[in-house]
Design a protein around this motif. Structure first.
Motif, mmCIF file in Angstrom:
data_model
loop_
_atom_site.group_PDB
_atom_site.id
_atom_site.type_symbol
_atom_site.label_atom_id
_atom_site.label_comp_id
_atom_site.label_asym_id
_atom_site.label_seq_id
_atom_site.Cartn_x
_atom_site.Cartn_y
_atom_site.Cartn_z
ATOM 1 N N LEU A 118 0.954 -1.163 0.022
ATOM 2 C CA LEU A 118 -0.033 -0.184 0.041
ATOM 3 C C LEU A 118 1.062 1.351 0.114
ATOM 4 C CD1 LEU A 118 -2.805 -1.084 2.449
ATOM 5 C CD2 LEU A 118 -2.930 -0.786 0.276
ATOM 6 N N LEU A 141 2.810 1.525 -3.288
ATOM 7 C CA LEU A 141 1.875 2.394 -4.558
ATOM 8 C C LEU A 141 1.343 3.613 -3.983
ATOM 9 C CD1 LEU A 141 0.610 1.673 -7.243
ATOM 10 C CD2 LEU A 141 -1.242 0.356 -5.979
ATOM 11 N N SER A 142 1.002 3.951 -3.023
ATOM 12 C CA SER A 142 0.441 5.311 -2.687
ATOM 13 C C SER A 142 1.534 6.345 -3.052
ATOM 14 C CB SER A 142 -0.229 5.384 -1.357
ATOM 15 O OG SER A 142 0.618 5.249 -0.384
ATOM 16 N N VAL A 143 2.912 6.031 -2.574
ATOM 17 C CA VAL A 143 3.812 6.978 -2.666
ATOM 18 C C VAL A 143 4.090 7.042 -4.064
ATOM 19 C CG1 VAL A 143 6.245 7.447 -2.097
ATOM 20 C CG2 VAL A 143 4.589 6.714 -0.361
ATOM 21 N N GLY A 168 2.051 6.769 -6.578
ATOM 22 C CA GLY A 168 0.797 7.210 -7.124
ATOM 23 C C GLY A 168 1.128 8.769 -6.922
ATOM 24 N N THR A 169 1.519 9.127 -5.740
ATOM 25 C CA THR A 169 1.673 10.636 -5.333
ATOM 26 C C THR A 169 2.795 11.277 -6.322
ATOM 27 O OG1 THR A 169 1.123 10.133 -3.032
ATOM 28 C CG2 THR A 169 2.320 12.111 -3.499
ATOM 29 N N LEU A 188 11.311 7.248 -1.385
ATOM 30 C CA LEU A 188 10.504 6.598 -0.160
ATOM 31 C C LEU A 188 9.907 5.388 -0.891
ATOM 32 C CD1 LEU A 188 9.439 7.166 2.635
ATOM 33 C CD2 LEU A 188 7.772 8.572 1.468
ATOM 34 N N HIS A 242 -0.274 -8.119 -3.551
ATOM 35 C CA HIS A 242 0.907 -7.431 -3.259
ATOM 36 C C HIS A 242 1.743 -7.372 -4.471
ATOM 37 C CE1 HIS A 242 0.992 -8.502 1.255
ATOM 38 N NE2 HIS A 242 -0.242 -8.032 0.805
ATOM 39 N N LEU A 256 14.624 10.727 4.211
ATOM 40 C CA LEU A 256 13.626 10.286 3.411
ATOM 41 C C LEU A 256 12.253 11.527 3.835
ATOM 42 C CD1 LEU A 256 13.431 6.515 3.614
ATOM 43 C CD2 LEU A 256 13.866 7.873 1.516
ATOM 44 N N LEU A 310 -1.753 13.682 0.419
ATOM 45 C CA LEU A 310 -1.772 13.326 -0.766
ATOM 46 C C LEU A 310 -1.582 11.524 -0.543
ATOM 47 C CD1 LEU A 310 -2.857 14.427 -3.320
ATOM 48 C CD2 LEU A 310 -0.315 14.446 -4.062
ATOM 49 N N PHE A 311 -0.405 11.037 0.023
ATOM 50 C CA PHE A 311 -0.086 9.805 0.344
ATOM 51 C C PHE A 311 -1.439 9.072 1.072
ATOM 52 C CE2 PHE A 311 4.458 10.651 1.609
ATOM 53 C CZ PHE A 311 4.865 10.953 0.239
ATOM 54 N N ILE A 369 -4.514 8.584 -1.218
ATOM 55 C CA ILE A 369 -4.544 7.401 -2.263
ATOM 56 C C ILE A 369 -4.408 6.166 -1.363
ATOM 57 C CG2 ILE A 369 -2.811 6.353 -3.994
ATOM 58 C CD1 ILE A 369 -2.065 9.193 -4.783
ATOM 59 N N LEU A 412 -6.766 2.839 -1.829
ATOM 60 C CA LEU A 412 -6.285 1.456 -1.752
ATOM 61 C C LEU A 412 -6.881 0.426 -0.876
ATOM 62 C CD1 LEU A 412 -2.771 2.105 -2.837
ATOM 63 C CD2 LEU A 412 -4.324 1.396 -4.353
#
Lengths: 311, 642
Positions: A72, A75-77, A79-80, A109, A216, B370, B509-510, B513, B517
């Motif tokens: 998750l 993919l979300s990072v 996507g950002t 990240l 995954h 990071l 934003l993270f 999304i 998901l």
């Protein structure tokens, strides 16, 4: 309140989600053709993703929460990151966030999330893959930031949206420096990996995802596809800044921007895929490739600075 | 504030009682941290307190301002962390040493004149000498260099040199561009570099830190930052005039080089405490790059750029010191819970020590630069300043900035790799020793402190403006411009009208999304997940008496370090004994180098293979060589033009 930037962002998001697996299909097809085969169907990655996303993952006994969270997070990072880079238009709602250095950090990240999950079960091959992936990311950073130096000299900022607006206004002067910068960024994009379906000596990504399965695996693959697409977007908007719709323009300009984006991404994608299909692209050469990219970017920065001082 | 800070100084001396030491350190922290916060948040107005002692005509002065206030605050936090750790028997014998270290650092920070400053550095050297630690000789050398630099800065033709800082500042632009000014610059670099691990002295700190007792380690971060403080004080504050351009470009190159070396070392250390030492060199190097850009900007009279650069440097000091203190506490928790600090005996701590692992993870995310950590915010500011720095001068400055940028980027990338290595080896995976398999969670007091520090670090990363509020008074005093830009609590920007870095919207934003998901996963994935053995990678099945599998089939700390050495074409460094008993003192680094050279010679690489190694045998290698030659030609051409 003006809703247009949000609408543009949503359009961009739909475009990214639809195009990332398509691009992967094009790359695999071109790869197959250039290796003497017939090439897989262009829609195959889409089908693979859908099939995988319906399966539950098989998990290692000694896994921790990292394995559950990482897909998750990755993919979300990713996507950002894909939402930060403009594709067909400038002036999206994410424009104030879209900084080149921030983009490099967000990509790191996403890579770190994938690599940590690969190290979770203590499996040797996935460990090797994770160290390769992280190292490729680390060694790519000098070239990215030196390209940032180029555009900071041209536009006075590292914000992608502001750079795009600046490039659309003035014809870029120092072609030599920008050409070298383009080569450097292409090298870094190659270092992202996954440009070849069957990488010789089992490349970083295949090793990295050795332990992942089910949805995954689908999430990690989709994240990689998004990252590959955003590299092409970034190279396209920085070095081939033609056709992109400016803030305050209408649907016609968006259509024009979309057509230009399809052309640019297709061209760049096939080009990189053909380049990556050659036998020279082995994982052990990756540090060399990234080192050469950093040298090219340094040379480009020097040329630009020298040109500015002479002018 | 002054009084509270003096507490640590007064409590020093030859005290060797453990309880007294811990009590004094703890009391200093309890009094000092709130006072320091109040002082910094209320604007950090400079204050001075002349003491009734000293030579006739040269009264000693205690002083505090926004910059020394920040470093003092960090020292207090470090004191609190050190007071929390119960020293081992071996460490208890040298409890007075820890107190003298803290007192020396405090005195140096509070000094308002050259005598007190040198006295403070001398106290640190004496503490290390008494404890028989490595580096004491070097700190003594640093004392001499700093004394000479201060004298040169204070020298005025025809007058007695002044030693109070206000008088030195008032001395005006005393020939900074002359060879004497240059000598003062180089001496300052040597003196401050000993403390913070700038390039010729990069090996001192990691080697020393591998041997000192764990209960001192939280202090080491604050002591090492003293080098950064001295650079700001002696190069930016005391000269009171624009320095020549080459000071800035030289410092940028030196600092970025040290950062790279610290980062490479951090990817290679086999011991958590050694990692802290290497990371400390890296962090000081990154912060010093910011100071270098501030020097450049001051030379070219660009106060906004100077504020951005110094602000980034100070934010890095804040974030890095907090991160190092947290890492030191985490190391102590791991050593207590799993019985060792050696990476090759750890593994899988996330199962046995989940709370400590979470805190260590936050610390490592900051150390690996990071987003959205505090380290990334600081590095972003320093990078933005560096990207704007070429306009401070001609091509020579631009070239130095470009090379410094490439080095700094490499250091930041490798820092991420080093942080990932520690997390992957120590926190994840399978246990590499039975003791690590039976590790115990940290005791409640230590765990709570770590959680509090981790929470503060998280907040500072998400709202860099909170950190900027603490550091802002220093740059405001020096350059009369404010840090932070237009976003207020949302983020930072290089200037009022430029876009910047916004961690909170990025995190949102993270989150959006990620939430989408999770929602998708909930709808489509109701099935249970099968669990089984991890794939063994083709190795034979482990015997039944190895319940966590054969540790040898796991990726090891050394195998994680090897690709870095291979990629950067470094000679592979093995963790051998000769490094541990390396000679110390002034000649230490030279002796280590000679010994290494002798070892390499003994290996007898055939002549032909050396030639092979120097000549690239691949297209990309040849391309790189070609580019290097081109670059040299351009540089030569530019130099002849300039």
């Amino acid at each position: 309140m003006n809703a247009l930037p949000t609408v543009l962002l949503l359009l961009h998001a739909v475009l990214m989600v639809a195009a990332a697996p398509l691009l992967a299909g094009v790359i695999e097809h071109v790869n197959g053709r250039f290796s003497g085969g017939a090439g897989v169907p262009i829609l195959q990655p889409w089908r693979d993703l859908l099939r995988l996303s319906r399966k539950s993952p098989a998990l290692a006994e000694n896994m921790s929460a990292v394995t559950r969270l990482a897909p998750l997070a990755a993919l979300s990072v990713s996507g950002t990151a894909a939402l930060l880079v403009p594709s067909f238009t400038l002036g999206m709602a994410t424009a104030p966030l879209a900084d080149l250095i921030v983009l490099a950090g967000v990509l790191a990240l996403s890579r770190a999330a994938t690599a940590l999950a690969a190290s979770d079960a203590g499996e040797a091959l996935a460990g090797a893959g994770s160290s390769r992936t992280m190292l490729a990311g680390s060694l790519g950073l000098p070239a990215i930031l030196l390209v940032g130096l180029l555009f900071a000299q041209v536009a006075g900022t590292t914000n992608l949206d502001a750079i795009g607006a600046e490039l659309a206004e003035i014809p870029s002067g120092s072609g030599m420096a920008l050409g070298l910068g383009l080569l450097a960024l292409l090298g870094v994009a190659l270092g992202e990996g996954g440009w070849r379906r069957t990488e010789p000596l089992r490349g970083g990504e295949a090793l990295l995802l050795a332990e992942a399965s089910g949805w995954h695996l689908a999430a990690y693959r989709f994240a990689t596809m998004l990252r590959r697409l955003l590299w092409l977007d970034l190279i396209g908007m920085l070095f081939l800044p033609w056709g992109i719709a400016l803030p305050g323009t209408g649907p016609l300009a968006w259509l024009g921007g979309f057509a230009a984006w399809v052309l640019k991404t297709g061209l760049l994608g096939s080009g990189v895929a053909i380049g990556a299909a050659g036998a020279w692209m082995t994982p052990s050469r990756l540090p060399e490739l990234l080192g050469a990219a950093a040298m090219l970017a340094l040379l480009a920065a020097m040329l630009l600075l020298l040109g500015q001082r002479l002018a | 504030m002054l009084g509270a800070a003096l507490f640590s100084v007064v409590g020093s001396g030859a005290l060797s009682d453990v309880a007294v030491t811990r009590g004094t350190l703890g009391a200093t922290a309890i009094i000092g941290i709130p006072l320091g916060m109040i002082f910094l948040l209320s604007g950090g107005e400079p204050a001075a307190l002349p003491l009734p002692v000293g030579l006739p005509g040269y009264g000693l002065i205690l002083a505090i301002d926004g910059i020394s206030g920040l470093f003092l605050l960090l020292l207090f936090v470090a004191c609190g962390a050190a007071a929390l750790l119960r020293p081992s028997d071996r460490a208890a014998a040298s409890a007075g040493e820890a107190l003298s270290l803290a007192a020396g650092t405090g005195l140096t920070l509070l000094a308002g004149d050259s005598f007190l400053l040198l006295l403070g550095v001398g106290l640190i050297a004496a503490a290390l000498r008494l404890g028989g630690r490595g580096g004491a000789g070097l700190i003594g050398f640093s004392l001499v260099a700093l004394a000479a630099a201060l004298t040169l800065l204070a020298a005025q033709p025809g007058l007695m040199p002044q030693f109070g800082f206000p008088a030195i500042r008032g001395a005006g632009p005393a020939a900074l561009a002359s060879p004497w000014g240059g000598a003062a610059f180089v001496l300052t670099l040597l003196g401050a570099g000993c403390l913070s691990g700038l390039l010729p002295f990069h090996a001192v700190l990691p080697v020393a830190l591998r041997r000192i007792p764990a209960s001192f380690v939280p202090l080491s971060g604050a002591v090492a930052r003293l080098g950064v403080y001295l650079l700001i004080r002696l190069l930016l504050d005391l000269p009171g005039a624009a320095p020549p351009l080459w000071w800035g470009s030289g410092l940028i190159l030196l600092a970025a080089g040290s950062a790279v070396i610290g980062a490479i070392r951090a990817t290679d250390e086999g011991d958590l405490q050694g990692v802290i030492g290497a990371v400390s060199v890296l962090n000081s190097g990154v912060a010093t790059v910011g100071i270098g850009v501030a020097l450049l900007a001051r030379a070219a009279d660009l106060p906004l750029l100077a504020t951005l650069a110094l602000g980034g440097g100070l934010l890095q000091v804040l974030g890095a010191t907090m991160g190092e203190i947290l890492l030191a506490l985490g190391t102590a928790a791991v050593e207590r819970g799993a019985g060792t600090r050696r990476l090759d005996r750890l593994g899988g701590l996330i199962h046995a020590m989940p709370r400590s692992t979470a805190c260590l993870g936050i610390s490592l995310a900051g150390i690996g630069f990071l987003p959205p950590g505090i380290g990334f915010a600081a590095a972003w500011m320093i990078l933005e300043a560096l990207l704007a720095a070429p306009r401070a001068g001609g091509f020579a400055v631009g070239a130095a900035v470009a090379v410094g940028l490439a080095l700094l980027a490499l250091a930041l990338g490798l820092a991420g790799y080093a942080a990932f290595r520690v997390a992957a080896i120590a926190l994840l995976g399978r246990p590499r020793s039975p003791r690590a398999a039976a590790a115990e969670e940290a005791p409640p007091g230590l765990a709570r402190t770590m959680q509090a520090l981790a929470a503060v670090t998280l907040v500072l990363g998400l709202a860099p403006a909170a950190g900027l509020a603490l550091i802002a008074s220093g740059p405001r005093e020096l350059f009369a411009a404010s840090t932070g830009g237009q976003y207020g609590w949302w983020g930072v920007a290089p200037a009022a009208e430029l876009p910047g870095y916004l961690p909170l919207p990025l995190l949102a934003l993270f989150g959006v999304i990620g939430a989408g998901l999770v929602w998708l996963a909930r709808i489509h994935l109701p099935r249970p997940e099968p669990r089984g053995m991890a794939w063994d990678g083709g190795f034979a099945a482990p015997p039944p008496w190895l319940p966590f599998g054969d540790p040898l089939t796991q990726y090891s700390p050394a195998s994680m370090a090897a690709p870095v050495a291979a990629a950067l074409a470094l000679p592979a460094r093995t963790a051998d004994a000769s490094e541990a008993d390396a000679p110390h003192g002034l000649a230490g680094p030279v002796l280590v180098g000679l010994r290494r050279a002798a070892r390499n010679r003994r290996r007898r690489v055939p002549r032909r293979r050396i030639w092979h190694r120097a000549w690239p045998d691949t297209p990309t290698g040849a391309l790189a060589l070609l580019l290097a030659v081109l670059l040299l030609l351009i540089a030569a051409g530019a130099w002849s033009l300039a």
